[in-house]
Design a protein around this motif. Structure first.
Motif, PDB file in Angstrom:
ATOM      1  N   VAL A 184       0.836  -1.195   0.000  1.00  0.00           N
ATOM      2  CA  VAL A 184       0.000   0.000   0.000  1.00  0.00           C
ATOM      3  C   VAL A 184       0.877   1.253   0.000  1.00  0.00           C
ATOM      4  N   ARG A 185       1.980   1.217   0.743  1.00  0.00           N
ATOM      5  CA  ARG A 185       2.970   2.298   0.691  1.00  0.00           C
ATOM      6  C   ARG A 185       4.055   1.864  -0.302  1.00  0.00           C
ATOM      7  N   SER A 186       3.851   2.194  -1.547  1.00  0.00           N
ATOM      8  CA  SER A 186       4.724   1.675  -2.595  1.00  0.00           C
ATOM      9  C   SER A 186       6.051   2.414  -2.630  1.00  0.00           C
ATOM     10  N   PRO A 187       7.170   1.662  -2.618  1.00  0.00           N
ATOM     11  CA  PRO A 187       8.480   2.281  -2.769  1.00  0.00           C
ATOM     12  C   PRO A 187       8.904   2.414  -4.231  1.00  0.00           C
TER      13      PRO A 187
ATOM     14  N   ASP B  98      10.304 -15.917   1.341  1.00  0.00           N
ATOM     15  CA  ASP B  98       9.441 -14.749   1.220  1.00  0.00           C
ATOM     16  C   ASP B  98      10.196 -13.474   1.565  1.00  0.00           C
ATOM     17  N   ASN B  99       9.846 -12.409   0.888  1.00  0.00           N
ATOM     18  CA  ASN B  99      10.350 -11.074   1.189  1.00  0.00           C
ATOM     19  C   ASN B  99       9.180 -10.149   1.434  1.00  0.00           C
ATOM     20  N   VAL B 100       9.227  -9.424   2.543  1.00  0.00           N
ATOM     21  CA  VAL B 100       8.183  -8.440   2.830  1.00  0.00           C
ATOM     22  C   VAL B 100       8.835  -7.120   3.222  1.00  0.00           C
ATOM     23  N   GLY B 101       8.234  -6.032   2.784  1.00  0.00           N
ATOM     24  CA  GLY B 101       8.750  -4.723   3.129  1.00  0.00           C
ATOM     25  C   GLY B 101       8.455  -4.377   4.574  1.00  0.00           C
ATOM     26  N   PHE B 102       9.366  -3.659   5.198  1.00  0.00           N
ATOM     27  CA  PHE B 102       9.188  -3.212   6.579  1.00  0.00           C
ATOM     28  C   PHE B 102       8.855  -1.730   6.547  1.00  0.00           C
ATOM     29  N   LEU B 103       7.636  -1.395   6.943  1.00  0.00           N
ATOM     30  CA  LEU B 103       7.152  -0.018   6.894  1.00  0.00           C
ATOM     31  C   LEU B 103       7.486   0.699   8.194  1.00  0.00           C
TER      32      LEU B 103
ATOM     33  N   GLY C 196       4.211  17.614  -0.212  1.00  0.00           N
ATOM     34  CA  GLY C 196       5.119  16.753  -0.962  1.00  0.00           C
ATOM     35  C   GLY C 196       5.168  15.320  -0.475  1.00  0.00           C
ATOM     36  N   PHE C 197       4.379  15.001   0.548  1.00  0.00           N
ATOM     37  CA  PHE C 197       4.403  13.634   1.088  1.00  0.00           C
ATOM     38  C   PHE C 197       2.978  13.205   1.418  1.00  0.00           C
ATOM     39  N   ASP C 198       2.574  12.039   0.934  1.00  0.00           N
ATOM     40  CA  ASP C 198       1.232  11.512   1.154  1.00  0.00           C
ATOM     41  C   ASP C 198       1.220  10.668   2.429  1.00  0.00           C
ATOM     42  N   PRO C 199       0.494  11.095   3.466  1.00  0.00           N
ATOM     43  CA  PRO C 199       0.532  10.354   4.741  1.00  0.00           C
ATOM     44  C   PRO C 199      -0.154   8.998   4.682  1.00  0.00           C
ATOM     45  N   ASN C 200      -1.034   8.773   3.702  1.00  0.00           N
ATOM     46  CA  ASN C 200      -1.746   7.504   3.602  1.00  0.00           C
ATOM     47  C   ASN C 200      -0.992   6.468   2.771  1.00  0.00           C
ATOM     48  N   TYR C 201      -0.231   6.935   1.793  1.00  0.00           N
ATOM     49  CA  TYR C 201       0.406   6.007   0.863  1.00  0.00           C
ATOM     50  C   TYR C 201       1.918   6.214   0.717  1.00  0.00           C
ATOM     51  N   GLY C 202       2.458   7.281   1.279  1.00  0.00           N
ATOM     52  CA  GLY C 202       3.854   7.611   1.059  1.00  0.00           C
ATOM     53  C   GLY C 202       4.816   6.805   1.911  1.00  0.00           C
ATOM     54  N   THR C 203       6.051   6.694   1.417  1.00  0.00           N
ATOM     55  CA  THR C 203       7.146   6.086   2.156  1.00  0.00           C
ATOM     56  C   THR C 203       8.443   6.733   1.699  1.00  0.00           C
TER      57      THR C 203
ATOM     58  N   ASN D  26      21.595  11.111   4.232  1.00  0.00           N
ATOM     59  CA  ASN D  26      20.980  12.431   4.259  1.00  0.00           C
ATOM     60  C   ASN D  26      19.872  12.442   3.208  1.00  0.00           C
ATOM     61  N   LEU D  27      18.607  12.577   3.623  1.00  0.00           N
ATOM     62  CA  LEU D  27      17.477  12.415   2.718  1.00  0.00           C
ATOM     63  C   LEU D  27      16.644  13.680   2.611  1.00  0.00           C
ATOM     64  N   GLU D  28      16.098  13.904   1.418  1.00  0.00           N
ATOM     65  CA  GLU D  28      15.062  14.912   1.263  1.00  0.00           C
ATOM     66  C   GLU D  28      13.757  14.362   1.822  1.00  0.00           C
ATOM     67  N   VAL D  29      12.794  15.229   2.100  1.00  0.00           N
ATOM     68  CA  VAL D  29      11.489  14.793   2.605  1.00  0.00           C
ATOM     69  C   VAL D  29      10.496  14.833   1.455  1.00  0.00           C
ATOM     70  N   ARG D  30      10.180  13.661   0.928  1.00  0.00           N
ATOM     71  CA  ARG D  30       9.198  13.479  -0.144  1.00  0.00           C
ATOM     72  C   ARG D  30       8.949  11.986  -0.295  1.00  0.00           C
ATOM     73  N   ASP D  31       7.882  11.640  -1.021  1.00  0.00           N
ATOM     74  CA  ASP D  31       7.653  10.236  -1.342  1.00  0.00           C
ATOM     75  C   ASP D  31       8.857   9.701  -2.105  1.00  0.00           C
ATOM     76  N   GLN D  32       9.275   8.465  -1.747  1.00  0.00           N
ATOM     77  CA  GLN D  32      10.409   7.820  -2.399  1.00  0.00           C
ATOM     78  C   GLN D  32      11.609   8.771  -2.432  1.00  0.00           C
ATOM     79  N   ALA D  33      12.059   9.115  -1.230  1.00  0.00           N
ATOM     80  CA  ALA D  33      13.098  10.139  -1.059  1.00  0.00           C
ATOM     81  C   ALA D  33      14.410   9.742  -1.721  1.00  0.00           C
ATOM     82  N   ARG D  34      15.194  10.773  -2.067  1.00  0.00           N
ATOM     83  CA  ARG D  34      16.519  10.581  -2.667  1.00  0.00           C
ATOM     84  C   ARG D  34      17.587  11.088  -1.699  1.00  0.00           C
ATOM     85  N   ARG D  35      18.776  10.516  -1.836  1.00  0.00           N
ATOM     86  CA  ARG D  35      19.896  10.912  -0.995  1.00  0.00           C
ATOM     87  C   ARG D  35      20.480  12.243  -1.461  1.00  0.00           C
ATOM     88  N   LEU D  36      20.935  13.019  -0.501  1.00  0.00           N
ATOM     89  CA  LEU D  36      21.513  14.338  -0.783  1.00  0.00           C
ATOM     90  C   LEU D  36      22.963  14.376  -0.313  1.00  0.00           C
TER      91      LEU D  36
END
Length: 833
Positions: free
Chosen positions: A217-220, A252-257, A275-282, A452-462
């Protein structure tokens, strides 16, 4: 959702009106009779059968129909239907937390998961190896029995809070099977199957399992849940008993939220950061899926896509045999070998503005690189500029720990019982004598780097780079987006041996009065070693991220411990009528120290203050079943004495953890209600309600404040993350000649706190779900499950790494917390044959 409380109030009002109705319509007789004759096997040992309504303890049962309608996607989801259990199912399909009756420990350290009456992992709270990582729910499970408190700790280790027993389906007299296909709106595709058949000459065969794939549900941005399990079983009916063996394999592999960035709306309710969806973001995403970071012995290749990677094989053998003079021998043995790796991106520290982080690092960077005049952000993978003022419409950054933990485990467990029903005149004694042994060994390897991460869905390293007056890069504070390589390291090996002796007597004093007694003495011996730690500079020129890498010293400190303790319980059941009973019970038990309490460092291995945790429980209840309604009510009190609490707080300035230790006593009183009301054949209302007052009697520790030792005392505060009220109401309709079943489960949880100090409140919330099932033919059924229909942002926990004694996020405009998953749908078709 702002109208959720009104929905709950309406549901409660409907419940009251329905209960008050004078209509005494004819209920479904066969269903009521089946419930009245329901036999339980968990929480007791004996030669005779015991109906649920006759039990002298609180037990909840979920049959095959209830499980299929609820359609849980995780073990924790099953527990939501059990009163007294507080479940955090927001972590994904495994690695969730469960607590019961005010027990102040996380994970499954005080609640045992069993399969066919034998624990699936002796210590369900082993460090970074929760029991639910070792279990998957599928169509091979036919029934669940959950015991809360009471005798659970007599018949299972590490279970003062209770035992949840998943009972597998067995082959019958005729071949039968099913195939089930499920799809979800989050890229989910799943197939389940089960088949059971007699083979002749008393032999029976079962085979079943599942396979699924989805992004979550929180898709990476990549598939994070992929794999399944298969189980094959053989059984043989003997002249005076039964033997069965089954083999289960999980791959099996499962994501850890984990917690996500949040803020508050105008009414101080949880809300999403721009910039971040609280219901679906990760924060997890493709940018951090495959990363290599430096280590002492060369590059460490990190794969976030592995998530919780489970490879497990378990072989279980069961024997029930009458041996002589009415004595029966019952033995269950299991060998399990597993290799479990947990890779996760743990947002940590506190959210801060990108500008504030630059300001905090500027002096260090300019001192390290004399030619530099300023520091700036760059995206680690592309080199493009990152504007701290406008990026992602929030200008925020956060630290993220890319953590990998490997815990391979081999374990042998055996439970042997001798049982007999002894008649002495008008009285009977159902006797049991048992021996339980467990022998297990595991390794514990942990390594981490802080990004060091930005704050957004599917964040990128800075990256943070030092530049000269012309804008040229002259040095790097980070490398590849990492603030610190080797920010955590652990290496330990443990061997443990457990032996327990137990006995019980269900003494039928009169036809109505029964006294149940049980006692257990258990000892655990474990040995091993933990490697020392040192901080080294890898010596890479032009970067600062490698200057303080934590690694091993090559010197190992031995661990050699032994603990033992005795538990006992006394229960009384008075059966007023066949369908009506009262019970009371007192239990004096304990939780022995776990090996994982000593594996963190050489200092932990040498600790002398870790000891047994005493637990006392008092409970009493009413059980009443009829065609019109079923009611189970239990009042309880649970006390823990001198329990040890750890708090690991991440410091964003040093990119390291500091540990605090406290001891405290807890006291919880409460009431559990469970039941179903069937006014007419086509409608019913079921519910599970828990009210409790969970608090710390004492909670005291000393911390350093400006160089001055300061005593903190949080006695009288509410237990961390435990709500006072948890309710689940499920109105149901049976339509079209009982071929269609519709349910609308409504869950409510009152306010909780993210820290012991009760400074960060987690607001009350309500979740509305939908279950629909249509029996299209005698062999084909269609079902639909909708979760969190209103997209409630309900917080199950705060940010543990910001402090669980005193939260560093308390009062912050931006903070980290873990909400329930956003709205999702699943549809399934099941074909029986």
């Amino acid at each position: 959702m702002r109208y959720s409380r009104n929905l709950l109030s309406s549901a409660m009002a409907l419940s009251f009106l329905a209960t008050a109705s004078p209509v005494l319509a004819q209920a479904v007789t066969s269903e009521s009779t089946a419930q009245l004759d329901e036999v339980i096997v968990t929480g007791r040992a004996g030669a005779s059968e015991r109906r649920r309504v006759e039990a002298s303890y609180a037990v909840t049962t979920l049959n095959e129909t209830a499980l299929r309608l609820q359609a849980p996607i995780s073990t924790a989801e099953v527990f939501k239907a059990i009163p007294g259990f507080w479940v955090e199912a927001s972590g994904g399909e495994s690695s969730n937390n469960v607590r019961t009756r005010g027990i102040p420990t996380d994970g499954y350290s005080s609640v045992t998961i069993q399969e066919d009456g034998l624990t699936i992992q002796h210590d369900g709270g082993l460090g970074w190896l929760n029991a639910d990582q070792s279990f998957r729910l599928d169509e091979t499970i036919g029934r669940v029995e959950a015991v809360r408190g009471g005798p659970a700790s007599i018949f299972a280790s590490n279970s003062p809070g209770g035992t949840v027993n998943f009972i597998t389906r067995q082959a019958g007299d005729t071949p039968e099977g099913l195939i089930k296909a499920t799809v979800g709106d989050y890229g989910m595709y799943r197939g389940d199957f089960w088949y059971g058949a007699p083979l002749g000459d008393g032999w029976g065969l079962t085979i079943g399992g599942f396979y699924r794939s989805d992004e979550g549900v929180r898709s990476p941005g990549f598939t994070q849940n992929k794999g399944g399990q298969i189980r094959v079983g053989l059984s043989r009916e003997l002249e005076r008993g039964r033997f069965e063996i089954n083999v289960k394999h999980i791959d099996d592999n499962v994501g850890f939220l984990l917690p996500v960035p949040l803020t508050f709306d105008g009414s101080q309710n949880p809300d999403g950061v721009p910039g971040f969806d609280p219901n679906y973001g990760t924060l997890a995403g493709p940018d951090n899926r495959l990363v290599s970071f430096r280590n002492v012995n060369g590059p460490f290749n990190f794969d976030l896509g592995r998530g919780t990677d489970v490879s497990l094989t378990a072989v279980t053998a069961r024997l029930d045999l009458e041996i002589a003079n009415g004595w029966r021998l019952q033995n269950t043995a299991r060998f399990r070998t597993s290799n479990i790796v947990r890779n996760g991106l743990f947002p940590t520290g506190s959210i801060e503005t990108a500008t504030a982080r630059l300001n905090g690092l500027r002096a260090q960077a300019l001192a390290a690189y004399p030619g530099a005049t300023n520091i700036e952000y760059r995206y680690a993978t592309t080199g493009a500029a990152f504007d701290p003022a406008t990026a992602n419409r929030n200008g925020l950054v956060v630290s993220g720990n890319l953590l990998s933990v490997s815990v391979p485990l081999d374990e042998f467990t055996n439970d042997l019982r001798l049982v007999k029903t002894l008649d002495l005149g008008d009285q009977t004694h159902d006797l049991a004598f048992g021996v339980y042994v467990s022998d297990f060994n595991y390794d514990y390897d942990r390594y981490m780097a802080t990004a060091n991460l930005e704050v957004r869905d599917q964040a990128r390293r800075l990256d943070i780079v030092a530049v000269n007056a012309a804008g040229g890069i002259v040095g790097r504070v980070t490398e590849n987006g990492f603030l610190r390589y080797g920010s955590l390291f652990d290496n330990a090996t443990i061997d443990a041996r457990v032996m327990a002796f137990y006995a019980s007597d269900e003494w039928q004093v009169t036809p109505k009065l029964r006294i149940d007694l049980g006692v257990r003495h258990e000892q655990i011996d474990f040995s091993g070693s933990v490697e020392g730690k040192q901080t080294v500079d890898l010596g890479v020129a032009g970067i600062l991220a490698d200057n303080q890498v934590i690694t091993g010293t090559g010197v190992f400190t031995p661990i050699d411990r032994a603990y033992d303790g005795t538990s006992w319980t006394l229960g009384v059941n008075y059966q007023l009528a066949d369908n009506l009973g009262l019970f009371g019970r007192y239990t004096d038990t304990l939780r022995l120290p776990a090996p994982s309490e000593f594996q963190g460092s050489p200092a932990d291995a040498l600790r002398t203050d870790i000891r047994e945790t005493p637990v006392t429980m008092l409970e009493g209840g009413l059980k009443w079943q009829s065609d019109l309604f079923d009611v189970y009510a239990t009042a309880f009190q649970t006390k823990f004495d001198n329990i040890r609490f750890n708090d690991n707080v991440f410091n964003s300035a040093t990119n390291s953890f500091t540990t605090r230790v406290a001891y405290g006593d807890t006291n919880t009183v409460g009431l559990e209600l469970e039941g179903v009301f069937r006014p007419v054949e086509w409608a019913d209302l079921s519910g599970a309600l828990s009210w409790q007052n969970p608090e710390y009697d004492t909670f005291r520790f000393t911390e350093n404040v400006g160089g001055v030792p300061t005593v903190r005392n949080f006695g009288g505060n509410q237990l961390i993350r435990v709500p006072k009220v948890g309710a689940r109401l499920t109105p149901g309709l049976n339509l079209l000649g009982n071929t269609v079943r519709v349910e609308l489960p409504v869950e409510y949880y009152s306010e909780r706190f993210a820290d012991v100090a009760n400074t960060q409140a987690l607001k009350a919330y309500t979740v509305v779900n939908l279950n629909l099932r249509w029996d299209a033919t005698e062999t084909v059924a269609l079902s639909v499950a909708g979760v969190n229909l209103t997209n409630e942002i309900g917080l199950t926990e705060g940010n543990p790494r910001a402090g669980q004694f005193i939260s560093g996020d308390a009062g912050a405009r931006y903070y980290l917390a873990r909400p329930v998953l956003g709205r999702s749908w699943r549809a399934a078709v099941t074909m029986r044959f």
